[in-house]
Design a protein around this motif. Sequence first.
Motif, short mmCIF file in Angstrom:
data_model
loop_
_atom_site.label_atom_id
_atom_site.label_comp_id
_atom_site.label_asym_id
_atom_site.label_seq_id
_atom_site.Cartn_x
_atom_site.Cartn_y
_atom_site.Cartn_z
N GLY A 15 73.85 8.97 6.52
CA GLY A 15 73.18 7.69 6.76
C GLY A 15 71.69 7.79 7.03
N ARG A 18 66.64 5.12 6.20
CA ARG A 18 65.55 4.26 6.69
C ARG A 18 64.50 5.07 7.44
NH1 ARG A 18 66.04 0.44 10.16
NH2 ARG A 18 67.69 1.37 11.41
N GLY A 21 65.11 4.97 11.05
CA GLY A 21 66.48 5.25 11.52
C GLY A 21 66.53 6.49 12.41
N LEU A 22 67.55 6.55 13.23
CA LEU A 22 67.73 7.73 14.09
C LEU A 22 68.04 8.98 13.26
CD1 LEU A 22 69.71 6.06 16.97
CD2 LEU A 22 67.72 7.55 17.30
N ASP A 67 78.06 8.73 0.00
CA ASP A 67 78.69 7.53 0.52
C ASP A 67 79.91 8.00 1.30
OD1 ASP A 67 80.20 5.28 1.02
OD2 ASP A 67 79.93 4.41 -0.98
N ASN A 94 76.25 9.94 11.46
CA ASN A 94 75.29 8.94 11.93
C ASN A 94 75.43 7.59 11.22
OD1 ASN A 94 72.48 8.17 13.07
ND2 ASN A 94 72.13 8.07 10.85
N ASN A 96 76.29 4.04 9.74
CA ASN A 96 76.83 2.82 10.33
C ASN A 96 76.52 1.67 9.39
OD1 ASN A 96 77.78 1.05 12.56
ND2 ASN A 96 75.69 0.29 12.44
N SER A 97 77.47 0.75 9.22
CA SER A 97 77.22 -0.31 8.24
C SER A 97 77.24 -1.73 8.80
CB SER A 97 78.23 -0.22 7.10
OG SER A 97 79.53 -0.27 7.61
N THR A 119 83.29 2.83 7.36
CA THR A 119 82.11 3.69 7.53
C THR A 119 82.21 4.53 8.80
OG1 THR A 119 80.83 1.90 6.53
CG2 THR A 119 79.58 3.69 7.54
N GLY A 147 78.30 7.49 18.69
CA GLY A 147 79.09 6.46 19.35
C GLY A 147 78.16 5.39 19.90
N TYR A 170 81.75 -3.91 15.32
CA TYR A 170 80.95 -2.75 15.71
C TYR A 170 81.56 -2.06 16.93
CZ TYR A 170 76.84 -0.08 17.26
OH TYR A 170 75.98 0.93 17.65
N CYS A 199 75.90 8.45 22.53
CA CYS A 199 75.27 7.12 22.46
C CYS A 199 73.78 7.35 22.66
CB CYS A 199 75.81 6.20 23.56
SG CYS A 199 74.84 4.67 23.65
N PHE A 202 69.83 2.10 23.73
CA PHE A 202 69.30 1.01 22.91
C PHE A 202 67.96 1.48 22.34
CE2 PHE A 202 67.44 -3.57 23.15
CZ PHE A 202 67.67 -3.76 21.79
N THR A 205 65.20 0.94 16.42
CA THR A 205 65.31 1.30 15.00
C THR A 205 65.17 0.09 14.08
OG1 THR A 205 67.72 1.16 15.04
CG2 THR A 205 66.77 3.32 15.49
N1 LIG Z 1 69.81 1.81 17.27
C1 LIG Z 1 70.50 1.67 18.38
O1 LIG Z 1 70.09 1.01 19.36
C2 LIG Z 1 71.85 2.32 18.51
C3 LIG Z 1 72.58 2.20 19.70
C4 LIG Z 1 73.82 2.81 19.80
C5 LIG Z 1 74.32 3.53 18.72
N2 LIG Z 1 73.61 3.61 17.57
C6 LIG Z 1 74.17 4.34 16.44
O2 LIG Z 1 73.28 5.35 16.05
C7 LIG Z 1 73.36 5.54 14.63
C8 LIG Z 1 71.99 5.43 14.01
O3 LIG Z 1 71.43 4.18 14.36
P1 LIG Z 1 70.36 3.45 13.45
O4 LIG Z 1 70.00 2.20 14.14
O5 LIG Z 1 69.32 4.41 13.07
O6 LIG Z 1 71.34 3.25 12.21
P2 LIG Z 1 71.68 2.16 11.14
O7 LIG Z 1 70.50 1.82 10.39
O8 LIG Z 1 72.50 1.10 11.76
O9 LIG Z 1 72.71 3.02 10.25
C9 LIG Z 1 72.38 4.26 9.70
C10 LIG Z 1 72.49 4.27 8.21
O10 LIG Z 1 73.86 4.31 7.76
C11 LIG Z 1 73.80 4.06 6.36
N3 LIG Z 1 75.11 3.74 5.78
C12 LIG Z 1 75.78 2.57 5.78
N4 LIG Z 1 76.94 2.69 5.10
C13 LIG Z 1 76.99 3.96 4.64
C14 LIG Z 1 77.91 4.69 3.85
N5 LIG Z 1 79.03 4.12 3.38
N6 LIG Z 1 77.66 5.99 3.56
C15 LIG Z 1 76.51 6.58 4.01
N7 LIG Z 1 75.59 5.94 4.76
C16 LIG Z 1 75.83 4.65 5.06
C17 LIG Z 1 72.79 2.92 6.22
O11 LIG Z 1 72.08 3.13 5.03
P3 LIG Z 1 72.24 2.24 3.69
O12 LIG Z 1 72.91 0.95 4.05
O13 LIG Z 1 70.83 2.09 3.22
O14 LIG Z 1 73.09 3.10 2.78
C18 LIG Z 1 71.87 3.12 7.45
O15 LIG Z 1 70.57 3.51 7.12
C19 LIG Z 1 74.36 4.50 14.11
O16 LIG Z 1 75.64 5.07 14.00
C20 LIG Z 1 74.33 3.46 15.21
O17 LIG Z 1 75.50 2.68 15.28
C21 LIG Z 1 72.39 3.02 17.43
#
Ligand SMILES: NC(=O)c1ccc[n+]([C@@H]2O[C@H](COP(=O)([O-])OP(=O)(O)OC[C@H]3O[C@@H](n4cnc5c(N)ncnc54)[C@H](OP(=O)(O)O)[C@@H]3O)[C@@H](O)[C@H]2O)c1
Length: 248
Positions: A15, A18, A21-22, A67, A94, A96-97, A119, A147, A170, A199, A202, A205
Amino acid sequence: MSLSTQDKPIALITGVSRPTGLGLETARQLGHKGFRVLITARDLSKVEALAKSLKSEGIDVTAASLDVTSDTSVDALCKMVSDTFGKLDVLINNANSVYDAGVKTLSTDFEVVHQALETTLFGAWRMCKAFVPLLRKSSQARIVNLGSGAGTFADGFWGLGHNTQGVPAYGIAKNSIHALTAKLAFELADSGILVNAVCPGFVATYEGTEAMGARPIPDGAKGIVWAATLPPDGPNGGLFRDGEPIGW
Ligand SMILES: NC(=O)c1ccc[n+]([C@@H]2O[C@H](COP(=O)([O-])OP(=O)(O)OC[C@H]3O[C@@H](n4cnc5c(N)ncnc54)[C@H](OP(=O)(O)O)[C@@H]3O)[C@@H](O)[C@H]2O)c1
């Protein structure tokens, strides 16, 4: 000390599509620690552009399409990693969709729930099934599952019993990846592979979230890198934020 190409540990991150993205920041931090990072995303052109930016920082990076919901895609990547590197040291699930803010559990669309589980749960599970044989070939293998406090019972603000944003798909999907983490950690306990959920807190991203109190991306990625680089006597089967255990 710089590591030779052969000695370099390899980290695969899902994933990474972006710039904010993390996944990208985790790759950057691991790259600067001497890892060869294999960054992946559904859209090859997006992940290749991100790889270019990491390369310009001197990071040893390979981009590949992936994917996580597709057996064919996961198997193809697994074959490539096996043929090219013969092993894997770190797997970071990593991807998430879905972030279904404002939705109530009883009015949710099952399509969205399926997408989230495909996902987050099945995607990570599929990756583990495919890559554990290659992780077994590493002397320092780690699996890190992304998580969330939103998938816990314990978190009094974001948690399942408290989250005023809703996010049923989610939250339930994140709860399920925590469960996957515990099951795998237990079953792989004798393998030397440490499996943990993280985790990141927050994290800013997405545009506008900083103003809502989200933390900087590098701070969120640090806890992921911590779990990816645990020493052999590090924890197994826990949920962590910033290297500290948090309640499930
Ligand atoms: N940001 C926060 O505050 C936060 C808090 C708690 C947990 N998290 C977790 O930390 C992780 C990273 O967060 P983020 O905000 O950077 O992520 P994000 O943008 O929500 O998700 C990461 C990437 O996953 C990709 N993705 C979606 N479906 C996919 C698939 N079938 N196969 C491969 N890739 C796929 C997306 O790319 P495309 O759609 O472009 O393919 C997206 O760029 C996530 O798991 C998120 O849930 C984030």
